[in-house]
Design a protein around this motif. Sequence first.
Motif, PDB file in Angstrom:
ATOM      1  N   PRO A   1       0.810  -1.214   0.000  1.00 21.15           N
ATOM      2  CA  PRO A   1       0.000   0.000   0.000  1.00 21.15           C
ATOM      3  C   PRO A   1       0.843   1.264   0.000  1.00 21.15           C
ATOM      4  N   SER A   2       0.242   2.345  -0.465  1.00 23.76           N
ATOM      5  CA  SER A   2       0.932   3.629  -0.546  1.00 23.76           C
ATOM      6  C   SER A   2       1.128   4.222   0.843  1.00 23.76           C
ATOM      7  N   GLU A   3       1.912   5.293   0.900  1.00 26.64           N
ATOM      8  CA  GLU A   3       2.127   5.985   2.179  1.00 26.64           C
ATOM      9  C   GLU A   3       0.801   6.430   2.773  1.00 26.64           C
ATOM     10  N   GLY A   4      -0.070   7.022   1.944  1.00 24.81           N
ATOM     11  CA  GLY A   4      -1.358   7.495   2.442  1.00 24.81           C
ATOM     12  C   GLY A   4      -2.219   6.366   2.976  1.00 24.81           C
ATOM     13  N   THR A   5      -2.240   5.228   2.282  1.00 27.59           N
ATOM     14  CA  THR A   5      -3.035   4.090   2.737  1.00 27.59           C
ATOM     15  C   THR A   5      -2.496   3.528   4.044  1.00 27.59           C
ATOM     16  N   ARG A   6      -1.187   3.493   4.187  1.00 31.66           N
ATOM     17  CA  ARG A   6      -0.603   3.005   5.446  1.00 31.66           C
ATOM     18  C   ARG A   6      -0.990   3.919   6.610  1.00 31.66           C
ATOM     19  N   LEU A   7      -1.049   5.224   6.350  1.00 26.72           N
ATOM     20  CA  LEU A   7      -1.460   6.157   7.404  1.00 26.72           C
ATOM     21  C   LEU A   7      -2.950   6.011   7.716  1.00 26.72           C
ATOM     22  N   LEU A   8      -3.756   5.688   6.708  1.00 28.92           N
ATOM     23  CA  LEU A   8      -5.169   5.405   6.958  1.00 28.92           C
ATOM     24  C   LEU A   8      -5.325   4.142   7.810  1.00 28.92           C
ATOM     25  N   GLN A   9      -4.514   3.133   7.528  1.00 36.10           N
ATOM     26  CA  GLN A   9      -4.547   1.911   8.338  1.00 36.10           C
ATOM     27  C   GLN A   9      -4.177   2.222   9.780  1.00 36.10           C
ATOM     28  N   GLU A  10      -3.163   3.046   9.951  1.00 37.67           N
ATOM     29  CA  GLU A  10      -2.723   3.419  11.298  1.00 37.67           C
ATOM     30  C   GLU A  10      -3.867   4.076  12.063  1.00 37.67           C
ATOM     31  N   PHE A  11      -4.582   4.987  11.412  1.00 35.20           N
ATOM     32  CA  PHE A  11      -5.688   5.665  12.083  1.00 35.20           C
ATOM     33  C   PHE A  11      -6.847   4.704  12.331  1.00 35.20           C
ATOM     34  N   ALA A  12      -7.183   3.882  11.327  1.00 36.21           N
ATOM     35  CA  ALA A  12      -8.309   2.954  11.471  1.00 36.21           C
ATOM     36  C   ALA A  12      -8.074   1.985  12.629  1.00 36.21           C
ATOM     37  N   ASP A  13      -6.833   1.563  12.824  1.00 38.19           N
ATOM     38  CA  ASP A  13      -6.509   0.627  13.897  1.00 38.19           C
ATOM     39  C   ASP A  13      -6.464   1.304  15.261  1.00 38.19           C
ATOM     40  N   SER A  14      -6.034   2.568  15.274  1.00 34.30           N
ATOM     41  CA  SER A  14      -5.904   3.276  16.548  1.00 34.30           C
ATOM     42  C   SER A  14      -6.146   4.767  16.327  1.00 34.30           C
ATOM     43  N   PRO A  15      -7.411   5.193  16.288  1.00 33.85           N
ATOM     44  CA  PRO A  15      -7.720   6.598  15.987  1.00 33.85           C
ATOM     45  C   PRO A  15      -7.139   7.564  17.007  1.00 33.85           C
ATOM     46  N   SER A  16      -6.529   8.617  16.496  1.00 37.38           N
ATOM     47  CA  SER A  16      -6.018   9.682  17.352  1.00 37.38           C
ATOM     48  C   SER A  16      -5.915  10.956  16.521  1.00 37.38           C
ATOM     49  N   ARG A  17      -5.943  12.067  17.176  1.00 39.48           N
ATOM     50  CA  ARG A  17      -5.823  13.357  16.490  1.00 39.48           C
ATOM     51  C   ARG A  17      -4.464  13.459  15.802  1.00 39.48           C
ATOM     52  N   GLU A  18      -3.430  12.931  16.435  1.00 39.98           N
ATOM     53  CA  GLU A  18      -2.083  12.980  15.856  1.00 39.98           C
ATOM     54  C   GLU A  18      -2.010  12.160  14.567  1.00 39.98           C
ATOM     55  N   ALA A  19      -2.655  10.972  14.573  1.00 42.10           N
ATOM     56  CA  ALA A  19      -2.673  10.138  13.369  1.00 42.10           C
ATOM     57  C   ALA A  19      -3.452  10.825  12.251  1.00 42.10           C
ATOM     58  N   LEU A  20      -4.525  11.523  12.608  1.00 43.06           N
ATOM     59  CA  LEU A  20      -5.284  12.294  11.628  1.00 43.06           C
ATOM     60  C   LEU A  20      -4.410  13.349  10.973  1.00 43.06           C
ATOM     61  N   ILE A  21      -3.658  14.081  11.764  1.00 48.26           N
ATOM     62  CA  ILE A  21      -2.816  15.161  11.237  1.00 48.26           C
ATOM     63  C   ILE A  21      -1.733  14.603  10.321  1.00 48.26           C
ATOM     64  N   ARG A  22      -1.154  13.458  10.680  1.00 47.16           N
ATOM     65  CA  ARG A  22      -0.144  12.835   9.819  1.00 47.16           C
ATOM     66  C   ARG A  22      -0.739  12.493   8.454  1.00 47.16           C
ATOM     67  N   TRP A  23      -1.964  11.945   8.470  1.00 45.95           N
ATOM     68  CA  TRP A  23      -2.603  11.596   7.202  1.00 45.95           C
ATOM     69  C   TRP A  23      -2.971  12.841   6.395  1.00 45.95           C
ATOM     70  N   LEU A  24      -3.517  13.850   7.040  1.00 46.01           N
ATOM     71  CA  LEU A  24      -3.879  15.084   6.334  1.00 46.01           C
ATOM     72  C   LEU A  24      -2.667  15.706   5.649  1.00 46.01           C
ATOM     73  N   ASN A  25      -1.535  15.728   6.334  1.00 47.22           N
ATOM     74  CA  ASN A  25      -0.326  16.300   5.738  1.00 47.22           C
ATOM     75  C   ASN A  25       0.163  15.481   4.551  1.00 47.22           C
ATOM     76  N   CYS A  26      -0.165  14.190   4.542  1.00 49.41           N
ATOM     77  CA  CYS A  26       0.203  13.332   3.413  1.00 49.41           C
ATOM     78  C   CYS A  26      -0.671  13.610   2.192  1.00 49.41           C
ATOM     79  N   MET A  27      -1.848  14.194   2.404  1.00 47.05           N
ATOM     80  CA  MET A  27      -2.782  14.435   1.318  1.00 47.05           C
ATOM     81  C   MET A  27      -2.411  15.630   0.442  1.00 47.05           C
TER      82      MET A  27
END
Length: 284
Positions: free
Chosen positions: A139-165
């Motif tokens: 999976p791509s970098e963005g998909t891996r960050l989505l997996q990270e959030f889906a497995d363990s939601p957090s505001r920090e994980a959200l911000i990491r994914w948003l910056n990847c977008m």
Amino acid sequence: MDITYENTQREVRTDQGVIRYHEAGDGPPLLLLHGSGIGVSGWRNYRGNLAVFAEHFHCYVIEFPGFGISDPVPGAHPVLAAVDSVIRFMDALGIDNAPLVGNSMGGVVAVNVAVKHPDRISKIISIGGVGTGIFSANPSEGTRLLQEFADSPSREALIRWLNCMVYDPKTVTQDIIDERWDLANNPESQQALKAMYGSESFALQQQFMANSPTPPYWAMLHKVKCPTLLAWGKDDRQCPPDMAMMPLRLIPDSELHIFPKCGHWVMIEAKQAFERVSLEFLRR
């Protein structure tokens, strides 16, 4: 044109629940389909573009089932529920035929609808998403960050994914973070994200596709008969631009426009250029 959330919001009842949407403009119909991701909605994908498109088209921004706004379809995978909802929505509003604009997952939904119901779709604009990687990691970098959030939601994980977008980190404002986090906490939104990107679900999907006698959707792209514009950010880290090579080759009447200094959110980061290219294609 006064485009606000309150004065454009509508809903329509179908045989599988209420579909909510935003409506603006006059002229021929144009349906706008949102992507997946954290705290996503059709309004958040297209609110910045709606006024421009509404000058030329009667626009409908559909909120897909199961993302916390429209009624969910119990037991249905979010992508399959979205594909079905487009035709249910068109039938409910008496729309016989229309072009589709789809961001990421919305582009995947658009081509699936065009394969299954070719007489209902006149054109497609797909903003990333369609196809599969040829050179980039999967999976791509963005998909891996989505997996990270889906497995363990957090505001920090959200911000990491948003910056990847995005290409320009200034695009990710505090308001965007807050509103995404607010909807991401909706149980339906969390369930949809987990069904698509959670590690367990993702692994099961990969296993199913590997053993399924049915080919993946991207192997059916040659069946998309309508003119298709592939709009891609050169710096997309969710769906890297090498993905575009497959739909460009397989869809018979397709063309590709790559926007420089732009990430996954082409309609936001390359707003004016995207609108100009899209309107030319739609009105051609």
